[in-house]
Write a protein that holds these residues in place. Sequence first.
Motif, PDB file in Angstrom:
ATOM      1  N   LYS A 288       0.857  -1.196   0.000  1.00 41.17           N
ATOM      2  CA  LYS A 288       0.000   0.000   0.000  1.00 41.17           C
ATOM      3  C   LYS A 288       0.892   1.244   0.000  1.00 41.17           C
ATOM      4  CE  LYS A 288      -3.403   0.201   2.870  1.00 41.17           C
ATOM      5  NZ  LYS A 288      -4.312   0.077   4.032  1.00 41.17           N
TER       6      LYS A 288
ATOM      7  N   ALA B 140      -7.136   3.377   0.346  1.00 41.20           N
ATOM      8  CA  ALA B 140      -6.039   4.179   0.896  1.00 41.20           C
ATOM      9  C   ALA B 140      -4.700   3.484   0.734  1.00 41.20           C
ATOM     10  CB  ALA B 140      -6.294   4.473   2.367  1.00 41.20           C
TER      11      ALA B 140
ATOM     12  N   GLY C 199      -5.842   8.729   0.536  1.00 44.10           N
ATOM     13  CA  GLY C 199      -6.918   7.854   0.092  1.00 44.10           C
ATOM     14  C   GLY C 199      -8.006   8.568  -0.679  1.00 44.10           C
TER      15      GLY C 199
ATOM     16  N   ASN D  94      -0.507   3.899   2.394  1.00 39.28           N
ATOM     17  CA  ASN D  94       0.218   4.426   3.547  1.00 39.28           C
ATOM     18  C   ASN D  94       1.277   5.434   3.114  1.00 39.28           C
ATOM     19  OD1 ASN D  94      -1.288   2.522   5.025  1.00 39.28           O
ATOM     20  ND2 ASN D  94       0.316   0.977   4.810  1.00 39.28           N
TER      21      ASN D  94
ATOM     22  N   ASP E 296      -7.256  -2.207  -1.243  1.00 42.09           N
ATOM     23  CA  ASP E 296      -6.915  -0.799  -1.041  1.00 42.09           C
ATOM     24  C   ASP E 296      -6.066  -0.268  -2.185  1.00 42.09           C
ATOM     25  OD1 ASP E 296      -8.010   0.589   1.112  1.00 42.09           O
ATOM     26  OD2 ASP E 296      -6.708  -0.338   2.579  1.00 42.09           O
TER      27      ASP E 296
ATOM     28  N   LYS F 121      -0.523   4.911   8.639  1.00 44.50           N
ATOM     29  CA  LYS F 121      -1.468   4.046   7.943  1.00 44.50           C
ATOM     30  C   LYS F 121      -2.582   4.864   7.304  1.00 44.50           C
ATOM     31  CE  LYS F 121      -4.334  -0.070   8.674  1.00 44.50           C
ATOM     32  NZ  LYS F 121      -3.700  -0.957   7.699  1.00 44.50           N
ATOM     33  N   ASN F 122      -2.879   4.545   6.032  1.00 46.08           N
ATOM     34  CA  ASN F 122      -3.988   5.149   5.292  1.00 46.08           C
ATOM     35  C   ASN F 122      -3.921   6.684   5.252  1.00 46.08           C
ATOM     36  OD1 ASN F 122      -4.894   2.534   4.982  1.00 46.08           O
ATOM     37  ND2 ASN F 122      -6.446   2.676   6.581  1.00 46.08           N
TER      38      ASN F 122
END
Length: 357
Positions: A68, A136, A147, A138, A101, A143-144
């Motif tokens: 991600k 999303a 997004g 990172n 994601d 985290k996320n």
Amino acid sequence: MEILEKPINGKNIKMYIGSGLENKINSFMEDYGKNISFVSYALKQLYKSKINAISSYKSFLKDGESSKSQKYVNIVIKKLINMEIERDNSVSYIGGGTIGDLIGYSASVYKRGVHLIGIPTTLLAQVDSSIGGKNAINFENLKNAMGTFYNPDVIFADVDFLLGSDPALLRDGIAEAMKMALVKDRRFFNYFTSKNLNSIYNRKSLEYVISKSAKIKLDVVSEDFFDSRKIRYLLNFGHSIGHAIESYTENRVSHGTAVANGMILESYLAYKAGFSEPFYETVRDAVSAYGIPLLDFNTIETDKLVSFIKNDKKVENGKLNMVMLKGPGQAEIGEIGFQQMRMYVNLYKERSTKGNH
């Protein structure tokens, strides 16, 4: 096979729940002409025949939180360009929440949006992350942090992918399904307390858990797609602390385990803040009954944990809008300051040290 439909943000979202859904998947893909499916490497051999029965061009990707990232978005976008995918074509993913994601985010920004088909293959993704249009990636260890809101046209929750899967992945999914029950459906929570992982591990029970969870999430998201009315905040129960645990441990703790432990600690904070009776013990017992690991918060530095929570999207005016659980199926949003939070987290750690969880 069960079909769920819900209008969300001007788009009618369909979700198919069942087994042997390959023909239905192929039919949908044909409607969009060209399709490319991004598939988790972990599934390549485990579900080889099932994946081969899906008739799209396939590109295999590493999954996990490290995928991600902007690096992997660039890889996906380059593939779409090389494949000459047009806006009327479709992109699909076959994998868990991290692949969902990554591909959901990429599909939303490629040519300002291309048709998206979700084929989630973990229980966590089928009950939660594939539904609702949140995508999303990172940024560094946050985290996320980046997004979009972008719904798939259709979601296929095929339980064949769950039968024979790692029990740890099932536990992650149970944590998210239990979250839905705790904030919205007392009877659904009672269902979990009357079962265990072994008794749920069959096609009929898994379809029931997916269906109940999906209906709850679709209903909530339809009322507050963009998280602007704080209704959707309810679905973040356990996640403010859960995401902080993931960041703190650099994702050595799985998402489901982090969220489950986040639900326990957030329930304790709600109790100490005067929003509820001491229901956190019931949450802890339910989580433990499914073999979800209980973390020792004494190994976690309170200040560092809170510093990660400060990056939560629900922070406003220096306070966290946290889900306050009052009881099974009863939750509301309440504010908690970070000084207050530190104090209550330390109190919880003291109780744990004394053996009073």
